[in-house]
Design a protein around this motif. Structure first.
Motif, PDB file in Angstrom:
ATOM      1  N   UNK A   1       1.124  -1.329   0.035  1.00  0.00           N
ATOM      2  CA  UNK A   1       0.163   0.104  -0.055  1.00  0.00           C
ATOM      3  C   UNK A   1       0.819   1.301  -0.554  1.00  0.00           C
ATOM      4  N   UNK A   2       1.896   1.525   0.843  1.00  0.00           N
ATOM      5  CA  UNK A   2       2.900   2.365   0.825  1.00  0.00           C
ATOM      6  C   UNK A   2       3.556   3.279  -0.956  1.00  0.00           C
ATOM      7  N   UNK A   3       3.548   1.955  -1.271  1.00  0.00           N
ATOM      8  CA  UNK A   3       4.625   1.428  -2.858  1.00  0.00           C
ATOM      9  C   UNK A   3       3.123   2.348  -3.404  1.00  0.00           C
ATOM     10  N   UNK A   4       1.903   1.495  -3.108  1.00  0.00           N
ATOM     11  CA  UNK A   4       0.419   1.572  -3.971  1.00  0.00           C
ATOM     12  C   UNK A   4       0.843   3.554  -3.809  1.00  0.00           C
ATOM     13  N   UNK A   5       0.604   4.014  -2.821  1.00  0.00           N
ATOM     14  CA  UNK A   5       0.759   5.522  -2.717  1.00  0.00           C
ATOM     15  C   UNK A   5       1.352   6.203  -3.222  1.00  0.00           C
ATOM     16  N   UNK A   6       3.456   5.280  -2.839  1.00  0.00           N
ATOM     17  CA  UNK A   6       3.820   6.807  -3.393  1.00  0.00           C
ATOM     18  C   UNK A   6       3.672   7.010  -5.275  1.00  0.00           C
ATOM     19  N   UNK A   7       3.333   5.793  -5.280  1.00  0.00           N
ATOM     20  CA  UNK A   7       3.129   5.781  -7.150  1.00  0.00           C
ATOM     21  C   UNK A   7       2.409   6.830  -8.052  1.00  0.00           C
ATOM     22  N   UNK A   8       1.431   6.700  -6.676  1.00  0.00           N
ATOM     23  CA  UNK A   8      -0.386   7.482  -7.052  1.00  0.00           C
ATOM     24  C   UNK A   8       0.134   9.104  -7.280  1.00  0.00           C
ATOM     25  N   UNK A   9       1.366   9.486  -5.808  1.00  0.00           N
ATOM     26  CA  UNK A   9       1.533  10.737  -5.584  1.00  0.00           C
ATOM     27  C   UNK A   9       1.942  10.978  -6.990  1.00  0.00           C
ATOM     28  N   UNK A  10       2.572   9.933  -7.698  1.00  0.00           N
ATOM     29  CA  UNK A  10       4.158  11.314  -8.578  1.00  0.00           C
ATOM     30  C   UNK A  10       3.328  10.689  -9.963  1.00  0.00           C
ATOM     31  N   UNK A  11       2.029  10.181 -10.068  1.00  0.00           N
ATOM     32  CA  UNK A  11       1.136  10.712 -11.325  1.00  0.00           C
ATOM     33  C   UNK A  11       0.464  11.626 -11.811  1.00  0.00           C
ATOM     34  N   UNK A  12       0.247  12.558 -13.013  1.00  0.00           N
ATOM     35  CA  UNK A  12       0.056  13.984 -12.734  1.00  0.00           C
ATOM     36  C   UNK A  12      -1.716  13.520 -12.627  1.00  0.00           C
ATOM     37  N   UNK A  13      -2.184  14.568 -12.108  1.00  0.00           N
ATOM     38  CA  UNK A  13      -3.592  14.281 -12.725  1.00  0.00           C
ATOM     39  C   UNK A  13      -4.320  14.621 -13.832  1.00  0.00           C
ATOM     40  N   UNK A  14      -5.472  13.582 -14.212  1.00  0.00           N
ATOM     41  CA  UNK A  14      -5.861  12.827 -15.350  1.00  0.00           C
ATOM     42  C   UNK A  14      -5.368  11.616 -16.413  1.00  0.00           C
ATOM     43  N   UNK A  15      -3.911  11.188 -14.912  1.00  0.00           N
ATOM     44  CA  UNK A  15      -3.341  10.001 -15.203  1.00  0.00           C
ATOM     45  C   UNK A  15      -4.107   8.987 -14.892  1.00  0.00           C
ATOM     46  N   UNK A  16      -3.835   7.709 -15.287  1.00  0.00           N
ATOM     47  CA  UNK A  16      -3.964   6.084 -14.428  1.00  0.00           C
ATOM     48  C   UNK A  16      -2.904   5.328 -14.050  1.00  0.00           C
ATOM     49  N   UNK A  17      -3.836   5.126 -12.571  1.00  0.00           N
ATOM     50  CA  UNK A  17      -1.980   3.654 -12.541  1.00  0.00           C
ATOM     51  C   UNK A  17      -2.764   2.657 -12.359  1.00  0.00           C
ATOM     52  N   UNK A  18      -2.071   1.910 -13.403  1.00  0.00           N
ATOM     53  CA  UNK A  18      -2.544   0.714 -13.522  1.00  0.00           C
ATOM     54  C   UNK A  18      -1.771  -0.127 -11.913  1.00  0.00           C
ATOM     55  N   UNK A  19      -2.428  -1.165 -11.509  1.00  0.00           N
ATOM     56  CA  UNK A  19      -1.789  -2.118 -10.143  1.00  0.00           C
ATOM     57  C   UNK A  19      -2.269  -3.636 -10.968  1.00  0.00           C
ATOM     58  N   UNK A  20      -1.155  -4.299 -10.993  1.00  0.00           N
ATOM     59  CA  UNK A  20      -1.149  -5.562 -11.206  1.00  0.00           C
ATOM     60  C   UNK A  20      -1.327  -6.277  -9.865  1.00  0.00           C
ATOM     61  N   UNK A  21      -2.150  -7.138  -9.471  1.00  0.00           N
ATOM     62  CA  UNK A  21      -1.922  -8.144  -7.900  1.00  0.00           C
ATOM     63  C   UNK A  21      -2.368  -9.975  -7.855  1.00  0.00           C
ATOM     64  N   UNK A  22      -2.242 -10.417  -7.105  1.00  0.00           N
ATOM     65  CA  UNK A  22      -2.816 -11.265  -6.847  1.00  0.00           C
ATOM     66  C   UNK A  22      -3.827 -11.893  -6.198  1.00  0.00           C
ATOM     67  N   UNK A  23      -4.774 -10.217  -6.283  1.00  0.00           N
ATOM     68  CA  UNK A  23      -6.124 -10.737  -5.589  1.00  0.00           C
ATOM     69  C   UNK A  23      -6.863  -9.180  -5.858  1.00  0.00           C
ATOM     70  N   UNK A  24      -8.174  -9.372  -5.755  1.00  0.00           N
ATOM     71  CA  UNK A  24      -8.499  -7.964  -6.044  1.00  0.00           C
ATOM     72  C   UNK A  24      -8.395  -7.065  -5.044  1.00  0.00           C
TER      73      UNK A  24
END
Length: 77
Positions: free
Chosen positions: A15-38
């Motif tokens: 979750x910390x890594x995902x939050x860091x990545x999300x914080x780094x994207x520009x407004x209007x962009x989408x962060x795609x996450x690949x995970x082993x569960x929903x």
């Protein structure tokens, strides 16, 4: 579109890594996450804690038994 495969990241650190990545994207962009569960807990966490998360645009699909691909869009400016 930024993409992050978290399946090799220890669950306690994901979750910390995902939050860091999300914080780094520009407004209007989408962060795609690949995970082993929903990532429902992450979705609820983002919806509650991250004002820039566009929960209306969230999508998830199951590509394989251990591969869930989730789209976390950031609201535009």
């Amino acid at each position: 579109m930024p993409r992050l495969d978290v399946r090799d990241i220890p669950p306690v650190n994901r979750h910390d890594r995902i939050h860091d990545e999300f914080d780094g994207i520009a407004p209007g962009e989408t962060l795609t996450i690949v995970n082993d569960h929903e990532p429902k807990p992450l979705y609820y966490e983002m919806a509650a804690e991250v004002p820039d998360f566009d929960e209306e645009g969230y999508e998830v699909r199951k590509d394989a038994p251990d591969e869930f691909v989730a789209e976390f869009p950031k609201v535009e400016g």
